[in-house]
Write a protein that holds these residues in place. Structure first.
Motif, PDB file in Angstrom:
ATOM      1  N   ILE A  23       0.841  -1.203   0.000  1.00 51.75           N
ATOM      2  CA  ILE A  23       0.000   0.000   0.000  1.00 51.75           C
ATOM      3  C   ILE A  23       0.878   1.256   0.000  1.00 51.75           C
ATOM      4  N   VAL A  24       1.929   1.254   0.826  1.00 52.42           N
ATOM      5  CA  VAL A  24       2.839   2.395   0.886  1.00 52.42           C
ATOM      6  C   VAL A  24       3.494   2.610  -0.472  1.00 52.42           C
ATOM      7  N   GLU A  25       3.908   1.532  -1.119  1.00 52.24           N
ATOM      8  CA  GLU A  25       4.539   1.641  -2.443  1.00 52.24           C
ATOM      9  C   GLU A  25       3.576   2.237  -3.463  1.00 52.24           C
ATOM     10  N   LEU A  26       2.309   1.827  -3.420  1.00 55.59           N
ATOM     11  CA  LEU A  26       1.315   2.400  -4.333  1.00 55.59           C
ATOM     12  C   LEU A  26       1.175   3.906  -4.113  1.00 55.59           C
ATOM     13  N   CYS A  27       1.206   4.327  -2.857  1.00 56.47           N
ATOM     14  CA  CYS A  27       1.069   5.756  -2.547  1.00 56.47           C
ATOM     15  C   CYS A  27       2.306   6.530  -2.990  1.00 56.47           C
ATOM     16  N   ARG A  28       3.481   5.931  -2.855  1.00 55.47           N
ATOM     17  CA  ARG A  28       4.726   6.615  -3.197  1.00 55.47           C
ATOM     18  C   ARG A  28       4.912   6.768  -4.701  1.00 55.47           C
ATOM     19  N   ARG A  29       4.367   5.855  -5.484  1.00 52.69           N
ATOM     20  CA  ARG A  29       4.508   5.935  -6.941  1.00 52.69           C
ATOM     21  C   ARG A  29       3.918   7.231  -7.482  1.00 52.69           C
ATOM     22  N   GLY A  30       2.863   7.697  -6.844  1.00 55.51           N
ATOM     23  CA  GLY A  30       2.248   8.943  -7.268  1.00 55.51           C
ATOM     24  C   GLY A  30       1.148   8.771  -8.299  1.00 55.51           C
ATOM     25  N   ARG A  32      -1.761   7.372  -7.786  1.00 55.39           N
ATOM     26  CA  ARG A  32      -3.041   7.649  -7.126  1.00 55.39           C
ATOM     27  C   ARG A  32      -2.771   8.350  -5.798  1.00 55.39           C
ATOM     28  N   SER A  33      -3.762   9.088  -5.353  1.00 57.23           N
ATOM     29  CA  SER A  33      -3.632   9.777  -4.071  1.00 57.23           C
ATOM     30  C   SER A  33      -3.819   8.775  -2.929  1.00 57.23           C
ATOM     31  N   ALA A  38      -6.751   4.285  -0.440  1.00 57.98           N
ATOM     32  CA  ALA A  38      -7.535   3.835   0.710  1.00 57.98           C
ATOM     33  C   ALA A  38      -8.914   3.370   0.265  1.00 57.98           C
ATOM     34  N   LYS A  39      -9.530   4.120  -0.616  1.00 53.14           N
ATOM     35  CA  LYS A  39     -10.866   3.773  -1.095  1.00 53.14           C
ATOM     36  C   LYS A  39     -10.840   2.477  -1.908  1.00 53.14           C
ATOM     37  N   GLU A  45      -8.407   6.307   5.337  1.00 58.28           N
ATOM     38  CA  GLU A  45      -7.350   7.189   4.855  1.00 58.28           C
ATOM     39  C   GLU A  45      -6.328   7.463   5.950  1.00 58.28           C
ATOM     40  N   THR A  46      -6.801   7.558   7.176  1.00 53.31           N
ATOM     41  CA  THR A  46      -5.907   7.801   8.309  1.00 53.31           C
ATOM     42  C   THR A  46      -4.904   6.657   8.470  1.00 53.31           C
ATOM     43  N   ALA A  47      -5.376   5.427   8.345  1.00 52.24           N
ATOM     44  CA  ALA A  47      -4.481   4.273   8.489  1.00 52.24           C
ATOM     45  C   ALA A  47      -3.412   4.291   7.400  1.00 52.24           C
ATOM     46  N   VAL A  48      -3.819   4.563   6.176  1.00 51.09           N
ATOM     47  CA  VAL A  48      -2.860   4.586   5.072  1.00 51.09           C
ATOM     48  C   VAL A  48      -1.840   5.698   5.281  1.00 51.09           C
ATOM     49  N   ARG A  49      -2.297   6.871   5.697  1.00 47.50           N
ATOM     50  CA  ARG A  49      -1.361   7.978   5.960  1.00 47.50           C
ATOM     51  C   ARG A  49      -0.376   7.610   7.075  1.00 47.50           C
TER      52      ARG A  49
END
Length: 139
Positions: A23-30, A32-33, A38-39, A45-49
């Motif tokens: 999940i962190v890698e997906l967020c870092r790629r940029g 998706r937000s 999270a959705k 969203e809080t957990a992912v952040r």
């Protein structure tokens, strides 16, 4: 009758470190937000952040406690709590049994007080508290 606007709290879920890393890698790629990731995975969203923030700390990109330090701190707090409970139990047992079974021991302060109030004093000339010259016990 159904109440409006109140959702039932979601049961607490646990996730593997591998899943969190993905999940962190997906967020870092940029691509998706954080909110979109999270959705897509039915996460808050809080957990992912929090996962992203912790990954940044672990990588040294941000100040804070690393995961291993957090784990050690939690373990030390548990141990501290257990030891405090043990001490409390021992205190209760001590006072419940009373002090009549304990050997008498006189502290240095008690010896000084008894010496000041006229109890037998050690002879002068370099003797110790036991009244033996040079601080030695008799053979």
């Amino acid at each position: 009758m159904e109440s409006r606007g109140k959702k039932k709290p979601r049961p607490r879920r646990s996730f593997t470190p591998e899943f969190k890393a993905e999940i962190v890698e997906l967020c870092r790629r940029g691509d998706r937000s954080v909110g979109q990731v999270a959705k897509d995975f039915d996460l808050t969203e809080t957990a992912v952040r929090d996962w992203v923030r912790q990954a940044e700390v672990d990588a040294g990109e941000r100040d804070g406690l690393t995961s291993s330090e957090r784990e050690e701190l939690a373990q030390l707090r548990r141990e501290n709590r257990r030891l405090r409970e043990d001490v409390e139990i021992l205190k209760r047992a001590f006072f419940a049994c009373g002090t009549q079974h304990l050997p008498r021991c006189r502290s240095a302060r008690m010896r000084r007080q008894s010496a000041l109030h006229g109890a037998t004093q050690a002879p002068s000339g370099g003797s110790d508290v036991l009244g033996q010259p040079g601080g030695r016990r008799p053979p």
